[in-house]
Design a protein around this motif. Structure first.
Motif, PDB file in Angstrom:
ATOM      1  N   GLY A   1     109.538 -61.858  52.662  1.00  0.00           N
ATOM      2  CA  GLY A   1     108.669 -60.811  52.128  1.00  0.00           C
ATOM      3  C   GLY A   1     107.488 -61.420  51.381  1.00  0.00           C
ATOM      4  O   GLY A   1     106.352 -60.938  51.471  1.00  0.00           O
ATOM      5  N   SER A   2     107.768 -62.513  50.659  1.00  0.00           N
ATOM      6  CA  SER A   2     106.696 -63.201  49.940  1.00  0.00           C
ATOM      7  C   SER A   2     105.648 -63.719  50.920  1.00  0.00           C
ATOM      8  O   SER A   2     104.436 -63.642  50.669  1.00  0.00           O
ATOM      9  CB  SER A   2     107.310 -64.336  49.129  1.00  0.00           C
ATOM     10  OG  SER A   2     106.356 -65.289  48.830  1.00  0.00           O
ATOM     11  N   GLY A   3     106.114 -64.224  52.069  1.00  0.00           N
ATOM     12  CA  GLY A   3     105.176 -64.705  53.075  1.00  0.00           C
ATOM     13  C   GLY A   3     104.292 -63.606  53.624  1.00  0.00           C
ATOM     14  O   GLY A   3     103.163 -63.865  54.053  1.00  0.00           O
ATOM     15  N   MET A   4     104.791 -62.363  53.594  1.00  0.00           N
ATOM     16  CA  MET A   4     103.995 -61.246  54.120  1.00  0.00           C
ATOM     17  C   MET A   4     102.671 -61.099  53.367  1.00  0.00           C
ATOM     18  O   MET A   4     101.721 -60.532  53.888  1.00  0.00           O
ATOM     19  CB  MET A   4     104.760 -59.926  54.031  1.00  0.00           C
ATOM     20  CG  MET A   4     105.906 -59.773  54.999  1.00  0.00           C
ATOM     21  SD  MET A   4     105.434 -59.898  56.718  1.00  0.00           S
ATOM     22  CE  MET A   4     104.612 -58.346  56.980  1.00  0.00           C
ATOM     23  N   ILE A   5     102.611 -61.605  52.115  1.00  0.00           N
ATOM     24  CA  ILE A   5     101.357 -61.535  51.352  1.00  0.00           C
ATOM     25  C   ILE A   5     100.229 -62.174  52.167  1.00  0.00           C
ATOM     26  O   ILE A   5      99.128 -61.630  52.250  1.00  0.00           O
ATOM     27  CB  ILE A   5     101.516 -62.269  49.999  1.00  0.00           C
ATOM     28  CG1 ILE A   5     102.560 -61.551  49.148  1.00  0.00           C
ATOM     29  CG2 ILE A   5     100.184 -62.339  49.273  1.00  0.00           C
ATOM     30  CD1 ILE A   5     102.900 -62.296  47.873  1.00  0.00           C
ATOM     31  N   TRP A   6     100.540 -63.327  52.773  1.00  0.00           N
ATOM     32  CA  TRP A   6      99.522 -64.009  53.573  1.00  0.00           C
ATOM     33  C   TRP A   6      99.127 -63.166  54.776  1.00  0.00           C
ATOM     34  O   TRP A   6      97.944 -63.029  55.081  1.00  0.00           O
ATOM     35  CB  TRP A   6     100.040 -65.358  54.064  1.00  0.00           C
ATOM     36  CG  TRP A   6      99.878 -66.442  53.065  1.00  0.00           C
ATOM     37  CD1 TRP A   6     100.851 -67.031  52.329  1.00  0.00           C
ATOM     38  CD2 TRP A   6      98.656 -67.058  52.666  1.00  0.00           C
ATOM     39  NE1 TRP A   6     100.327 -67.975  51.506  1.00  0.00           N
ATOM     40  CE2 TRP A   6      98.975 -68.021  51.694  1.00  0.00           C
ATOM     41  CE3 TRP A   6      97.315 -66.887  53.031  1.00  0.00           C
ATOM     42  CZ2 TRP A   6      98.017 -68.816  51.083  1.00  0.00           C
ATOM     43  CZ3 TRP A   6      96.362 -67.676  52.423  1.00  0.00           C
ATOM     44  CH2 TRP A   6      96.705 -68.626  51.473  1.00  0.00           C
ATOM     45  N   ASN A   7     100.122 -62.605  55.480  1.00  0.00           N
ATOM     46  CA  ASN A   7      99.812 -61.809  56.670  1.00  0.00           C
ATOM     47  C   ASN A   7      98.924 -60.626  56.310  1.00  0.00           C
ATOM     48  O   ASN A   7      97.955 -60.317  57.009  1.00  0.00           O
ATOM     49  CB  ASN A   7     101.100 -61.297  57.315  1.00  0.00           C
ATOM     50  CG  ASN A   7     101.957 -62.433  57.836  1.00  0.00           C
ATOM     51  OD1 ASN A   7     102.870 -62.879  57.160  1.00  0.00           O
ATOM     52  ND2 ASN A   7     101.644 -62.926  59.005  1.00  0.00           N
TER      53      ASN A   7
END
Lengths: 268, 294
Positions: free
Chosen positions: A37-43
């Motif tokens: 979910g944290s990685g979704m910030i980049w997306n």
């Protein structure tokens, strides 16, 4: 370690806030959900910036392609042809390679080799090309009557564009543009697999998902989590674009659609 | 390759280039273009088959089957294709090994998943550790084809489902009036007529498929991206007969041009097919053709 603690440590890990070390053993479900979910910030960042800037650039590009002046039309056609005719994946690799070479002679361009700027630029150019083609198609299918009516009322120049052409173009292009937006968000997952390096393990959602899949050798947990996040994102995009589309179409006579009630379809 | 290539360090200019471009590694690079084309040619029909099955399932009157067909298209469309590629390659591999393990080693008592390991008996390994290199490579390629087919089958299912619904209802009703069964109506009336409606979607899909082929790189196949990265990297005189700087940009530019050519040719071919299929159809394009020949 409780789940709340994990969220505090890792929820903003992808932007460098929180615990520095990624979990290495005994991966809990909570850790996987939080980090992906944290990685979704980049997306979301890549997608939002590219779409927001690409929207305006594409309007200009579509107008250029629609122009009678060959000096405007030809470059626009070429730009659209190149970016729509080749894979985004190769564009990313190529752009990264070019930025690396440029960096050596022009140190000022160094930020372009990192994903936050370089990949965003490629995504922006790519979505500009696709969106411009959609907008161009819409420009071509604006009802002739609308333009004739504008002429009859003496609406010309700038106000003819902002009041007649542009709203009609957007209205016609909107369903296809929604698709393009969804595809662009999906395309953001390519970034960290196409040359752009991940700095201090601050990656996007797919980066963390593949990290977990590699470590646990079990793809059946991280990838469904990733899929869940992306479906959620897709639904949000569809909802927002649906609302805008409704507003664009609000002057048109609305067909009254009588959907059978939920229970009636169930009991049929 | 050429006789004068024995000592590359003495060569200059074009002769150097001719030797450089015909090294064994470059032959591998050229061969990988064939790999990409082969992948496209196998994947397209298989994905169409998957799509046809999916679309037929989604149309089914049997509720679980139609839900399955719809779920297949919905999930694949909602998630980035790259995520699917990375998922399916491991998942399919593990699924095959799991099945073989169950069949070949029934009296194996240990669990298959031990922490972070996936343990199957050595007879169930795919491909067997004793098999030659080319089997390993072919297996990897076959997994890639299957993965591509599953993902693009879902897109094709969506297109074909729409095309099936676009066939005029009157055609099907006429068939029923002539006493055809549901199956006969489907195969004799619906399927032959749906292609012209499916063609724009399918040509679009082919373009997306062409542009997805570089993702082979992520599936561990030695494709053009793999070789471009390999060959373009900086080579020092110590490890290579042909030292050069970082040539990634040049190699990827080559790939860019290759793909532009591939999509341009495809576009032309599809224009021809559309023209041919529109012939005699009760559509605007068919009408235009009829008027032009008069």
């Amino acid at each position: 370690m409780s789940c709340l603690q994990t969220i505090q440590d890792y929820a903003l890990r992808s932007v460098g806030i929180g615990e520095r070390l990624l979990p290495r053993t005994d991966f809990t479900l909570c850790e996987q959900v939080t980090l992906i979910g944290s990685g979704m910030i980049w997306n979301i960042y890549f997608g939002l910036v590219a779409i927001a800037l690409g929207f305006f650039a594409a309007t200009g590009m579509a107008l250029a392609k629609n122009s009678r002046n060959a000096w405007l039309r030809k470059p626009a056609e070429f730009f659209i042809y190149v970016f729509r005719g080749s894979p985004l994946f190769i564009q990313m690799f190529f752009a990264y390679a070019v930025f690396v070479v440029l960096k050596q002679s022009v140190p000022f361009l160094a930020p372009f080799t990192s994903a936050w700027l370089g990949a965003t630029l490629v995504l922006f150019l790519n979505t500009t090309a696709y969106t411009a083609e959609i907008f161009y198609g819409a420009l071509q299918s604006i009802p002739k009557g609308d333009l004739e009516a504008a002429d009859a009322y003496g609406i010309t120049g700038r106000s003819r564009f902002t009041r007649i052409v542009w709203p009609s173009m957007l209205r016609l292009a909107w369903p296809a543009y929604t698709n393009e937006a969804i595809f662009l968000f999906h395309a953001t997952a390519l970034v960290f697999f196409s040359g752009f390096p991940v700095w201090q393990q601050r990656g996007d959602a797919l980066y963390y998902a593949s990290y977990f899949a590699d470590k646990t050798f079990n793809p059946f947990v991280p990838y469904p989590i990733l899929a869940g996040f992306f479906i959620l994102l897709t639904l949000v995009v569809i909802t927002i674009f649906g609302l805008v589309g409704k507003r664009l179409n609000r002057h048109l006579p609305q067909a009254v659609i009588r959907r059978p009630g939920f229970m009636r379809t169930l009991m049929r | 390759m050429f006789s004068y290539c024995t000592d590359p360090s003495t060569l200059e200019g074009l002769t150097w280039l001719s030797c450089y471009l015909t090294t064994g590694k470059h032959m591998g690079f050229y061969f990988s273009f064939v790999t990409v084309i082969v992948l496209l040619l196998i994947t397209a029909p298989v994905a169409l088959l998957f799509g046809f099955a999916g679309a037929s399932a989604a149309r089914s009157r049997f509720l679980p089957l139609s839900l399955l067909g719809k779920a297949y298209t919905a999930i694949v469309r909602g998630v980035p294709d790259i995520a699917f590629f990375m998922f399916f390659v491991i998942a399919l591999d593990q699924a095959f090994e799991y099945l073989r393990h169950k069949v070949k080693c029934p009296d194996w008592s240990e669990p298959i998943r031990q922490g972070s390991d996936f343990v199957v008996c050595s007879q169930a390994k795919l491909p067997l550790s004793t098999s030659p290199q080319w089997i390993h490579e072919t297996y990897g390629f076959a997994l890639a084809v299957l993965t591509f087919s599953i993902v693009f089958g879902a897109f094709a299912a969506n297109v074909l489902y729409g095309a099936m619904r676009a066939v005029p209802r009157a055609q099907l009703e006429t068939a029923e009036a002539y006493g055809m069964t549901t199956r006969q109506t489907f195969w004799r009336i619906l399927v032959p007529q749906m292609w012209i409606y499916a063609l724009p979607g399918l040509s679009n899909l082919w373009m997306i498929l062409v542009k997805a082929t570089p993702l082979l790189f992520l599936l561990g196949v030695e494709d053009i991206v793999y070789w471009a990265r390999e060959l373009g990297a900086t080579k020092t005189a110590r490890f290579s007969d042909y030292p050069h700087g970082n040539w990634h940009a040049i190699y990827f530019f080559g790939l860019l041009v290759f793909y532009l050519m591939l999509t341009s040719v495809s576009e032309r071919v599809f224009k021809r097919i559309t023209r041919r299929l529109s012939h005699g159809q009760a559509t605007a394009a068919g009408e235009a053709l009829r008027k032009a020949t008069q």
